[in-house]
Design a protein around this motif. Structure first.
Motif, short mmCIF file in Angstrom:
data_model
loop_
_atom_site.label_atom_id
_atom_site.label_comp_id
_atom_site.label_asym_id
_atom_site.label_seq_id
_atom_site.Cartn_x
_atom_site.Cartn_y
_atom_site.Cartn_z
N ILE A 1 -69.77 65.54 -79.94
CA ILE A 1 -70.06 65.06 -81.29
C ILE A 1 -69.51 63.65 -81.51
N LEU A 2 -68.24 63.42 -81.17
CA LEU A 2 -67.63 62.11 -81.41
C LEU A 2 -68.29 61.03 -80.58
N LYS B 1 -64.51 55.78 -79.17
CA LYS B 1 -64.05 54.56 -78.51
C LYS B 1 -63.22 53.72 -79.46
N LYS B 2 -62.06 53.29 -78.98
CA LYS B 2 -61.21 52.40 -79.76
C LYS B 2 -61.53 50.96 -79.38
N GLN C 1 -61.84 42.51 -81.91
CA GLN C 1 -63.12 42.92 -82.48
C GLN C 1 -62.99 43.29 -83.95
N TYR C 2 -61.90 43.91 -84.32
CA TYR C 2 -61.67 44.21 -85.74
C TYR C 2 -61.47 42.92 -86.54
N LEU D 1 -68.20 52.82 -83.77
CA LEU D 1 -68.58 52.87 -85.18
C LEU D 1 -67.45 52.43 -86.09
N TRP D 2 -66.22 52.43 -85.56
CA TRP D 2 -65.08 52.05 -86.39
C TRP D 2 -65.15 50.59 -86.81
N VAL D 3 -65.82 49.75 -86.02
CA VAL D 3 -65.92 48.32 -86.35
C VAL D 3 -66.82 48.11 -87.58
N PRO D 4 -68.07 48.60 -87.59
CA PRO D 4 -68.86 48.46 -88.82
C PRO D 4 -68.28 49.22 -90.01
#
Length: 308
Positions: A91-92, A99-100, A105-106, A241-244
């Motif tokens: 799922i993840l 992914k970190k 990138q952040y 997906l953590w970036v957007p």
């Protein structure tokens, strides 16, 4: 075993299944929310619909905000995990949550959103002058009424007297939408349309259009679609997906914080329209686009170096 059982289905079939999951989850959550609203706020929307009328004298903003949380959870947050369960074994991984990304990138994501603000205001200015042909005057009037109604709701939601009100609105308007909308649109829908068209760029553009159209604010379609495209490429180039999600959160969070400090008299009222006045909108917009292009190429280049 149901997990991953629909992985061999076509993208169109997965899209239809996703729509069913979204509608089903939304209806169940809204029903559960109505029961909770009755227990917590003593409000029964089935017998007293005026309690949710934003223009009514007896409107309860706490109830409206509660329903906003239920709506966002049922439509955006829960469905992607259900969809991912049926179409993928992990799922993840399917939702790009495993992914970190690197700190750079952040930082790029934050800079991109801040730098893009004048360009987004330029698009908003262009979009606000949209005029449909005469034979569609009725449609244009409906669109403007819809926009006015959305503006009324937004203004009432953004009345913040205390830091606690600011915190509540940051969760309601920044955190939850950033998480939920990115999960559904970039995590699920963008993947499906990219597979359907066999082109990642078309997947990003189609998803961005749907993302903008869902807000039902047609005179803000262009700036929202542009933001959706930015979020889409942030996902493609970082694979996380953590970036957007962070970029979306920063965008919404800045608007909430500016509204709070404007209301408190700490910031001038015209700061929200930075680069958006008639004299500087084009100049600041083009400068913003140039700087934005540099940042995007830099982010793309860092992705290429990592791949090598």
């Amino acid at each position: 075993m149901l997990k991953g059982s629909l992985s061999h289905y076509s993208p169109l079939s997965q899209l239809m299944m996703s729509l069913l999951v979204v509608v089903g989850s939304f209806m169940l959550c809204m029903f559960a929310g109505s029961v909770l609203a009755y227990l917590i706020f003593d409000v029964n929307i089935f017998t007293d619909a005026t309690s949710l009328d934003i223009n009514g004298d007896s409107v309860n903003l706490s109830v409206l905000k509660f329903y906003q949380v239920i709506y966002s959870t049922g439509m955006f947050i829960i469905p992607p995990f259900i969809i991912a369960y049926f179409v993928h074994n992990k799922i993840l991984s399917y939702l790009f949550l495993d992914k970190k990304s690197s700190a750079s990138q952040y930082i790029f994501a934050i800079l991109i959103i801040v730098v893009a603000l004048p360009a987004i205001n330029l698009l908003a200015d262009i979009n606000s002058h949209l005029q449909l042909p005469e034979f569609l005057s009725g449609v244009e009037e409906w669109m403007r009424n819809s926009e006015d109604q959305a503006e009324i709701i937004t203004k009432k939601f953004l009345v913040m007297e205390t830091p606690f009100d600011l915190l509540v609105n940051l969760i309601l308007i920044a955190v939850i939408p950033a998480l939920g909308e990115e999960l559904l649109f970039r995590g699920v829908i963008q993947r499906i349309f990219s597979n359907m068209t066999k082109n990642v760029h078309w997947g990003i553009i189609i998803t961005a259009f749907l993302f903008a159209a869902l807000h039902m604010q047609f005179f803000g379609l262009l700036p929202r679609m542009a933001m959706g495209i930015l979020f889409g490429y942030l996902l493609v180039w970082t694979k996380s997906l953590w970036v957007p999600i962070l970029a979306h959160l920063i965008n919404n969070g800045m608007a909430v914080c500016m509204s709070y400090f404007i209301y408190k008299g700490k910031l001038p009222e015209d700061i929200e329209n930075f680069g958006g006045d008639n004299t500087s909108v084009w100049i600041s917009g083009f400068i913003s686009m140039i700087l934005l292009s540099i940042l995007l190429f830099s982010l793309y280049g860092s992705r290429e170096r990592q791949n090598e």
